[in-house]
Design a protein around this motif. Structure first.
Motif, PDB file in Angstrom:
ATOM      1  N   LYS A 169       0.823  -1.222   0.000  1.00  0.00           N
ATOM      2  CA  LYS A 169       0.000   0.000   0.000  1.00  0.00           C
ATOM      3  C   LYS A 169       0.857   1.273   0.000  1.00  0.00           C
ATOM      4  CE  LYS A 169      -3.978  -2.195   0.193  1.00  0.00           C
ATOM      5  NZ  LYS A 169      -3.493  -3.558   0.136  1.00  0.00           N
ATOM      6  N   VAL A 170       1.974   1.219  -0.711  1.00  0.00           N
ATOM      7  CA  VAL A 170       2.828   2.399  -0.855  1.00  0.00           C
ATOM      8  C   VAL A 170       2.186   3.345  -1.866  1.00  0.00           C
ATOM      9  CG1 VAL A 170       5.106   3.220  -1.586  1.00  0.00           C
ATOM     10  CG2 VAL A 170       4.899   1.117  -0.248  1.00  0.00           C
ATOM     11  N   PRO A 171       2.118   4.653  -1.579  1.00  0.00           N
ATOM     12  CA  PRO A 171       1.426   5.585  -2.464  1.00  0.00           C
ATOM     13  C   PRO A 171       2.234   5.948  -3.703  1.00  0.00           C
ATOM     14  CG  PRO A 171       2.435   6.793  -0.681  1.00  0.00           C
ATOM     15  CD  PRO A 171       2.656   5.326  -0.382  1.00  0.00           C
ATOM     16  N   ILE A 172       1.540   6.570  -4.641  1.00  0.00           N
ATOM     17  CA  ILE A 172       2.162   7.172  -5.811  1.00  0.00           C
ATOM     18  C   ILE A 172       2.481   8.634  -5.485  1.00  0.00           C
ATOM     19  CG2 ILE A 172       1.819   7.792  -8.238  1.00  0.00           C
ATOM     20  CD1 ILE A 172       2.017   4.764  -7.720  1.00  0.00           C
ATOM     21  N   TRP A 173       3.647   9.095  -5.910  1.00  0.00           N
ATOM     22  CA  TRP A 173       4.045  10.492  -5.716  1.00  0.00           C
ATOM     23  C   TRP A 173       3.779  11.249  -7.022  1.00  0.00           C
ATOM     24  CZ3 TRP A 173       7.940  12.451  -1.841  1.00  0.00           C
ATOM     25  CH2 TRP A 173       8.069  11.586  -0.745  1.00  0.00           C
ATOM     26  N   LYS A 174       2.792  12.140  -7.009  1.00  0.00           N
ATOM     27  CA  LYS A 174       2.501  12.968  -8.181  1.00  0.00           C
ATOM     28  C   LYS A 174       3.107  14.354  -7.963  1.00  0.00           C
ATOM     29  CE  LYS A 174      -0.244  12.410 -11.186  1.00  0.00           C
ATOM     30  NZ  LYS A 174      -0.026  12.117 -12.624  1.00  0.00           N
ATOM     31  N   ARG A 175       3.891  14.790  -8.924  1.00  0.00           N
ATOM     32  CA  ARG A 175       4.622  16.044  -8.773  1.00  0.00           C
ATOM     33  C   ARG A 175       3.800  17.235  -9.242  1.00  0.00           C
ATOM     34  NH1 ARG A 175      10.843  17.027 -10.876  1.00  0.00           N
ATOM     35  NH2 ARG A 175      11.145  19.063  -9.914  1.00  0.00           N
ATOM     36  N   MET A 191      -7.069  28.055   1.218  1.00  0.00           N
ATOM     37  CA  MET A 191      -6.559  27.093   0.244  1.00  0.00           C
ATOM     38  C   MET A 191      -5.641  27.794  -0.744  1.00  0.00           C
ATOM     39  SD  MET A 191      -9.790  26.273  -2.263  1.00  0.00           S
ATOM     40  CE  MET A 191     -10.658  27.531  -3.178  1.00  0.00           C
ATOM     41  N   MET A 192      -4.855  26.989  -1.452  1.00  0.00           N
ATOM     42  CA  MET A 192      -3.969  27.451  -2.513  1.00  0.00           C
ATOM     43  C   MET A 192      -4.139  26.533  -3.710  1.00  0.00           C
ATOM     44  SD  MET A 192      -0.340  26.083  -0.933  1.00  0.00           S
ATOM     45  CE  MET A 192      -0.858  26.339   0.771  1.00  0.00           C
ATOM     46  N   LEU A 193      -3.584  26.935  -4.836  1.00  0.00           N
ATOM     47  CA  LEU A 193      -3.643  26.124  -6.043  1.00  0.00           C
ATOM     48  C   LEU A 193      -2.266  25.563  -6.362  1.00  0.00           C
ATOM     49  CD1 LEU A 193      -5.889  28.351  -8.348  1.00  0.00           C
ATOM     50  CD2 LEU A 193      -6.587  26.498  -6.810  1.00  0.00           C
ATOM     51  N   VAL A 194      -2.256  24.351  -6.896  1.00  0.00           N
ATOM     52  CA  VAL A 194      -1.013  23.742  -7.365  1.00  0.00           C
ATOM     53  C   VAL A 194      -1.191  23.342  -8.823  1.00  0.00           C
ATOM     54  CG1 VAL A 194      -0.259  22.923  -5.110  1.00  0.00           C
ATOM     55  CG2 VAL A 194      -1.697  21.449  -6.512  1.00  0.00           C
ATOM     56  N   ASP A 195      -0.121  23.478  -9.578  1.00  0.00           N
ATOM     57  CA  ASP A 195      -0.119  23.110 -10.988  1.00  0.00           C
ATOM     58  C   ASP A 195       0.264  21.639 -11.076  1.00  0.00           C
ATOM     59  OD1 ASP A 195       0.082  22.907 -13.705  1.00  0.00           O
ATOM     60  OD2 ASP A 195       1.719  24.335 -13.931  1.00  0.00           O
ATOM     61  N   THR A 196      -0.714  20.801 -11.361  1.00  0.00           N
ATOM     62  CA  THR A 196      -0.456  19.360 -11.384  1.00  0.00           C
ATOM     63  C   THR A 196      -1.569  18.642 -12.131  1.00  0.00           C
ATOM     64  OG1 THR A 196       0.058  17.425  -9.996  1.00  0.00           O
ATOM     65  CG2 THR A 196      -1.691  18.877  -9.239  1.00  0.00           C
ATOM     66  N   ALA A 197      -1.276  17.459 -12.603  1.00  0.00           N
ATOM     67  CA  ALA A 197      -2.275  16.606 -13.237  1.00  0.00           C
ATOM     68  C   ALA A 197      -2.507  15.411 -12.330  1.00  0.00           C
ATOM     69  CB  ALA A 197      -1.792  16.141 -14.613  1.00  0.00           C
ATOM     70  N   THR A 198      -3.580  15.440 -11.576  1.00  0.00           N
ATOM     71  CA  THR A 198      -3.882  14.356 -10.644  1.00  0.00           C
ATOM     72  C   THR A 198      -5.112  13.599 -11.126  1.00  0.00           C
ATOM     73  OG1 THR A 198      -5.051  15.989  -9.312  1.00  0.00           O
ATOM     74  CG2 THR A 198      -2.827  15.411  -8.628  1.00  0.00           C
ATOM     75  N   ARG A 199      -5.410  12.517 -10.448  1.00  0.00           N
ATOM     76  CA  ARG A 199      -6.475  11.639 -10.892  1.00  0.00           C
ATOM     77  C   ARG A 199      -7.340  11.196  -9.716  1.00  0.00           C
ATOM     78  NH1 ARG A 199      -5.215  13.776 -14.767  1.00  0.00           N
ATOM     79  NH2 ARG A 199      -4.490  12.949 -16.769  1.00  0.00           N
ATOM     80  N   SER A 200      -8.492  10.602 -10.040  1.00  0.00           N
ATOM     81  CA  SER A 200      -9.413  10.082  -9.034  1.00  0.00           C
ATOM     82  C   SER A 200      -8.695   9.108  -8.116  1.00  0.00           C
ATOM     83  CB  SER A 200     -10.573   9.374  -9.752  1.00  0.00           C
ATOM     84  OG  SER A 200     -11.411   8.725  -8.844  1.00  0.00           O
ATOM     85  N   GLY A 201      -8.995   9.208  -6.822  1.00  0.00           N
ATOM     86  CA  GLY A 201      -8.367   8.348  -5.831  1.00  0.00           C
ATOM     87  C   GLY A 201      -7.354   9.089  -4.980  1.00  0.00           C
ATOM     88  N   MET A 202      -6.993  10.320  -5.401  1.00  0.00           N
ATOM     89  CA  MET A 202      -5.995  11.086  -4.654  1.00  0.00           C
ATOM     90  C   MET A 202      -6.632  12.085  -3.702  1.00  0.00           C
ATOM     91  SD  MET A 202      -2.914  11.566  -7.406  1.00  0.00           S
ATOM     92  CE  MET A 202      -1.705  11.593  -6.088  1.00  0.00           C
ATOM     93  N   ASN A 248      -7.649  21.870 -23.213  1.00  0.00           N
ATOM     94  CA  ASN A 248      -7.139  23.231 -23.228  1.00  0.00           C
ATOM     95  C   ASN A 248      -7.375  23.973 -21.915  1.00  0.00           C
ATOM     96  OD1 ASN A 248      -9.881  23.475 -23.440  1.00  0.00           O
ATOM     97  ND2 ASN A 248      -9.870  25.025 -25.050  1.00  0.00           N
ATOM     98  N   GLU A 249      -7.865  23.283 -20.899  1.00  0.00           N
ATOM     99  CA  GLU A 249      -8.065  23.915 -19.606  1.00  0.00           C
ATOM    100  C   GLU A 249      -6.836  23.728 -18.721  1.00  0.00           C
ATOM    101  OE1 GLU A 249     -11.652  21.994 -18.270  1.00  0.00           O
ATOM    102  OE2 GLU A 249     -12.862  23.704 -18.869  1.00  0.00           O
ATOM    103  N   ALA A 250      -6.594  24.711 -17.863  1.00  0.00           N
ATOM    104  CA  ALA A 250      -5.475  24.599 -16.926  1.00  0.00           C
ATOM    105  C   ALA A 250      -5.767  23.511 -15.911  1.00  0.00           C
ATOM    106  CB  ALA A 250      -5.261  25.932 -16.214  1.00  0.00           C
ATOM    107  N   GLN A 251      -4.792  22.639 -15.692  1.00  0.00           N
ATOM    108  CA  GLN A 251      -4.973  21.571 -14.712  1.00  0.00           C
ATOM    109  C   GLN A 251      -4.399  22.051 -13.377  1.00  0.00           C
ATOM    110  OE1 GLN A 251      -4.047  17.597 -15.805  1.00  0.00           O
ATOM    111  NE2 GLN A 251      -4.874  17.787 -17.847  1.00  0.00           N
ATOM    112  N   LEU A 252      -5.278  22.553 -12.544  1.00  0.00           N
ATOM    113  CA  LEU A 252      -4.897  23.092 -11.256  1.00  0.00           C
ATOM    114  C   LEU A 252      -5.558  22.286 -10.155  1.00  0.00           C
ATOM    115  CD1 LEU A 252      -5.266  26.897 -12.038  1.00  0.00           C
ATOM    116  CD2 LEU A 252      -3.135  25.601 -11.844  1.00  0.00           C
ATOM    117  N   GLY A 253      -4.802  21.997  -9.115  1.00  0.00           N
ATOM    118  CA  GLY A 253      -5.331  21.255  -7.986  1.00  0.00           C
ATOM    119  C   GLY A 253      -5.544  22.167  -6.796  1.00  0.00           C
ATOM    120  N   ILE A 254      -6.499  21.793  -5.952  1.00  0.00           N
ATOM    121  CA  ILE A 254      -6.824  22.547  -4.737  1.00  0.00           C
ATOM    122  C   ILE A 254      -6.122  21.902  -3.554  1.00  0.00           C
ATOM    123  CG2 ILE A 254      -8.684  23.184  -3.154  1.00  0.00           C
ATOM    124  CD1 ILE A 254     -10.565  23.126  -5.619  1.00  0.00           C
TER     125      ILE A 254
END
Length: 278
Positions: A169-175, A191-202, A248-254
């Protein structure tokens, strides 16, 4: 399992969590969480939408089904020796309601913003009541966190995209990188925004900054406080993406600031069940 490096050791802290319907054993969703200790009690920290199934910004359901989780199942990693050896517990059932009618939530929400801050704290047990074959790993006990976030810092989101992991159960590191000023509340929320491409489950993942170079120099000069190498910091809790549906949308995470955790725990404001009627 034993880890030696400070970054490898951080992989011990995230938990893969399964949102379940207790009566049927149906798995509704996967997510991420982590343990936090506060006043000699252990809590599971994750996103509010993981247990409500509702987007807190739009107040709409995140899936087509009307069911909502009634229990969380996970395996908690425990330290079993002073040299870093750890193991996964057997499946740990985390109740999230006080009653069998699911009308009395056990989780705590933010005292001011309630579900708009998409972070909840779910009681696990007291330190005294935790099984004696090991001790859990609360993220606020990690001693290598010394850095505070700055815009453009590299960060890593430690979680389980699509439930991807290994038997340990070691996690994935998404940069990613911090995309908004951390000390300026985005949309007047902590909150702040991060520039990243993350997926469901994170959703619910801890967010860690990693900064390399020379630190705490004064006017370009080395002082007794100057450090060389890599510093780490706990930034907060990841909760989802902005603009990930179209190419074409910015992929920003919360990312919710780490301070919201103790704001939630100190207030002990119980969640409500209004989401069950959405």
């Amino acid at each position: 399992m034993a880890f030696i490096g400070i970054t490898e050791e951080l992989s011990l802290y995230p938990l893969l969590i399964k949102m379940m319907v207790q009566e049927t054993g149906t798995e509704l969703a996967l997510g991420t969480g982590f343990v936090y200790e506060y006043e000699d009690y252990y809590y599971l920290i994750t996103n509010g939408h993981n247990i409500t199934g509702v987007n807190p910004e739009t107040n709409t359901r995140l899936s087509n089904h009307a069911a909502f989780p009634t229990v969380i199942r996970t395996q908690i990693r425990v330290q079993v020796s002073d040299n870093g050896d750890s193991k996964l517990s057997t499946e740990f059932r985390v109740p999230i309601y006080e009653d069998e009618d699911y009308a009395q939530p056990l989780w705590f929400v933010h005292p001011q913003h309630r579900y708009r801050v998409d972070v909840v704290a779910i009681p696990l047990c007291s330190k005294e009541a935790f099984p004696k074959d090991g001790s859990p790993l609360p993220i606020n006990h990690y001693k290598e966190f010394t850095a505070e976030p700055q815009v453009a810092d590299d960060v890593y989101i430690l979680g389980y995209p699509f439930g991807i992991t290994d038997p340990d159960k070691v996690p994935i590191w998404k940069r990613g990188s911090i995309a908004s000023e951390p000390n300026i509340p985005y949309k007047n929320l902590p909150m702040m925004l991060v520039d990243t491409a993350t997926r469901s489950g994170m959703s619910g993942s801890p967010v860690i900054l990693m900064r390399s170079g020379v630190h705490n120099a004064k006017n370009g000069m080395v002082t007794t406080d100057t450090r060389f190498g890599t510093v780490l910091g706990f930034v907060g809790i990841y909760s989802g993406r902005i603009g990930a549906k179209e190419e074409n949308e910015a992929q920003l995470g919360i990312v919710w600031r780490k301070e919201v955790i103790e704001q939630i725990l100190s207030s002990r404001t119980l969640g409500t069940t209004d989401f069950q009627r959405v």
